[in-house]
Scaffold this motif. Sequence first.
Motif, short mmCIF file in Angstrom:
data_model
loop_
_atom_site.label_atom_id
_atom_site.label_comp_id
_atom_site.label_asym_id
_atom_site.label_seq_id
_atom_site.Cartn_x
_atom_site.Cartn_y
_atom_site.Cartn_z
N GLY A 179 0.78 -1.43 0.13
CA GLY A 179 0.07 0.07 0.03
C GLY A 179 0.77 1.09 -0.05
N TYR A 180 1.70 1.45 -0.93
CA TYR A 180 2.46 2.64 -1.13
C TYR A 180 2.79 2.80 -2.39
N CYS A 181 3.30 4.14 -2.70
CA CYS A 181 3.61 4.64 -4.01
C CYS A 181 4.96 4.65 -4.11
N ARG A 182 5.80 4.84 -5.49
CA ARG A 182 7.15 5.11 -5.60
C ARG A 182 7.56 6.34 -5.10
N ALA A 183 6.73 7.47 -5.46
CA ALA A 183 6.99 8.77 -5.02
C ALA A 183 5.69 9.58 -4.90
N ILE A 184 5.91 10.55 -4.19
CA ILE A 184 4.65 11.41 -3.84
C ILE A 184 5.25 13.07 -3.79
N ARG A 196 7.37 19.73 -2.13
CA ARG A 196 8.12 18.38 -1.43
C ARG A 196 7.92 17.16 -2.32
N VAL A 197 8.98 16.53 -2.37
CA VAL A 197 8.72 15.25 -3.17
C VAL A 197 9.51 14.12 -2.44
N GLU A 198 9.06 13.05 -2.13
CA GLU A 198 9.57 11.92 -1.56
C GLU A 198 9.54 10.75 -2.16
N VAL A 199 10.71 10.15 -2.47
CA VAL A 199 10.76 8.95 -2.90
C VAL A 199 11.04 7.75 -1.94
N ALA A 200 10.13 6.75 -2.38
CA ALA A 200 10.40 5.45 -1.41
C ALA A 200 11.55 4.90 -1.62
N GLY A 201 11.93 3.93 -0.58
CA GLY A 201 12.97 3.07 -0.69
C GLY A 201 13.00 2.26 -2.10
N THR A 202 13.90 2.32 -2.74
CA THR A 202 13.98 2.02 -4.06
C THR A 202 15.03 0.99 -4.36
N THR A 203 14.66 -0.18 -5.00
CA THR A 203 15.83 -0.95 -5.04
C THR A 203 16.00 -1.50 -6.51
N ALA A 204 16.84 -2.43 -6.98
CA ALA A 204 17.12 -2.66 -8.40
C ALA A 204 16.33 -3.75 -8.77
N MET A 205 14.89 -3.57 -8.83
CA MET A 205 13.97 -4.64 -9.23
C MET A 205 13.39 -4.20 -10.53
N GLN A 206 13.36 -4.79 -11.56
CA GLN A 206 12.65 -4.65 -12.62
C GLN A 206 11.86 -5.79 -13.07
N GLU A 207 10.41 -5.66 -13.10
CA GLU A 207 9.59 -6.72 -13.51
C GLU A 207 9.95 -7.97 -12.86
N GLY A 208 9.96 -7.85 -11.57
CA GLY A 208 10.12 -9.05 -10.64
C GLY A 208 11.47 -9.63 -10.58
N VAL A 209 12.47 -9.19 -11.62
CA VAL A 209 14.02 -9.48 -11.53
C VAL A 209 14.79 -8.64 -11.11
N LYS A 245 13.67 9.07 -12.76
CA LYS A 245 12.55 9.13 -13.66
C LYS A 245 11.29 9.59 -12.71
N ALA A 246 11.17 8.98 -11.59
CA ALA A 246 10.03 9.31 -10.80
C ALA A 246 9.91 10.69 -10.23
N LEU A 247 11.29 11.21 -10.05
CA LEU A 247 11.31 12.91 -9.70
C LEU A 247 10.70 13.54 -10.92
N ASN A 248 11.18 13.22 -11.99
CA ASN A 248 10.78 13.92 -13.38
C ASN A 248 9.34 13.93 -13.84
N GLU A 249 8.48 12.65 -13.53
CA GLU A 249 7.28 12.46 -13.60
C GLU A 249 6.54 13.49 -12.69
N LEU A 250 6.99 13.88 -11.48
CA LEU A 250 6.48 14.76 -10.46
C LEU A 250 7.05 16.30 -10.66
N GLY A 251 7.74 16.59 -11.77
CA GLY A 251 7.95 18.05 -11.93
C GLY A 251 9.28 18.41 -11.31
N ALA A 252 10.12 17.40 -10.66
CA ALA A 252 11.37 17.53 -10.36
C ALA A 252 12.34 16.95 -10.74
N SER A 253 13.85 17.09 -10.28
CA SER A 253 14.88 16.65 -11.07
C SER A 253 15.98 16.30 -9.77
#
Length: 129
Positions: free
Chosen positions: A17-22, A27-40, A60-68
């Motif tokens: 029940g979370y999102c990658r970034a909000i 303010r932009v917060e990016v959740a704990g992010t790992t090196a997982m892509q499509e389950g691998v 990429k998540a920052l850019n989608e929210l108007g940040a860099s």
Amino acid sequence: MSRQQVFTGSPWEPLVGYCRAIRVGNRVEVAGTTAMQEGVVVGAGDPYVQTKFILQTVEKALNELGASLNDVVRTRMFVTDITRWEEVGKAHGEFFGEIQPVATMVEVSALIDPLLMVEIEAEAIIDTE
């Protein structure tokens, strides 16, 4: 205040029940992010490769929210083997060498998948002036 969210399709997002970034306000917060892509796991056994992949996902998540990356003020790095900190630090420096946000790196006993070696959180503040 408006609330914008980014999802990356991680299998854990709906389960936990979370999102990658909000973004809330500037303010932009990016959740704990790992090196997982499509389950691998990307870069299994290589914390440098994992860190680069993670920071690309964060960017990429920052850019989608108007940040860099330039808006990032803090990163937190969780690693499963602190003796390999230089590999993680090298990749972090390639993304943030000139930006120089505050940063923390700590060793943890494990991440959600045993092949994951690095997890990174980021905080950004968008200059609205």
